[in-house]
Design a protein around this motif. Sequence first.
Motif: not given
Length: 245
Positions: A228-245
């Motif tokens: 319930e708490r973490w439906t109101k505030f973010p617990l995690f941050l997820w990032i997708e990244a790809r190689p440049l060049g």
Amino acid sequence: MPLFSRKGADIAHWEGAAEDWIAWARRPGHDAYWAYEPVLRAFIGAGAGAAIDIGCGEGRVSALLVALGYHVTAIDPVERMVAAAREKGSADAYAIAPAAQIPFASESFDLALMYNILTVLENIPKALAETRRLLRPDGRLVISVTHPFSERAEKEGEDGATILRLEEGYFGRERYSMRAERAGLRMDFAGWTQPLSLYTEALARAGFAITRMIEPQPSPRSPWRGRERWTKFPLFLWIEARPLG
């Protein structure tokens, strides 16, 4: 989970905490992972290439990658963690290695996963540079970190976890430790707090472009006590990244 860039006090902490972590992580529904797993499954998506789980811990995330169709190599610098992952049959191959010195050829993997590892790495830029080396040009990096805002909360953690007050404010980088006790299990966590810009700048300097970033909410069907708490505030941050060049 645990991984640091070199042998030292930080790796020693997770070597000492390995048995507690294995018990903590493997009890279904016990911590946040189980509430977020369905969302993580969708974020990563099905695949058929070669994947590396950097900082595999006891192997639950490696097993998720296998279920999604990947051929998975699981690595961690803590020998007991790798042994636990192997005992569980969590991956297709295993190695004991730190994030900054991974013993595989360049461009060996289609996907690299760093699940809640960057928050416990002393040298993030070095680990990301090594990850960039391992990925094929069309590869993908998926990262989960504790949300920088939730890390800085000065309050009692959920279910008996005590979060130490941090002195440097949001923009500083600071070592932390935290003890959690719940349902007869105890876990001593340790790592680093840092702002979002530290992650994004380190990714850019390592040669990555961020292609996606979300603040996930726990699955609405999860019985996890902290949901319930973490439906109101973010617990995690997820990032997708790809190689440049």
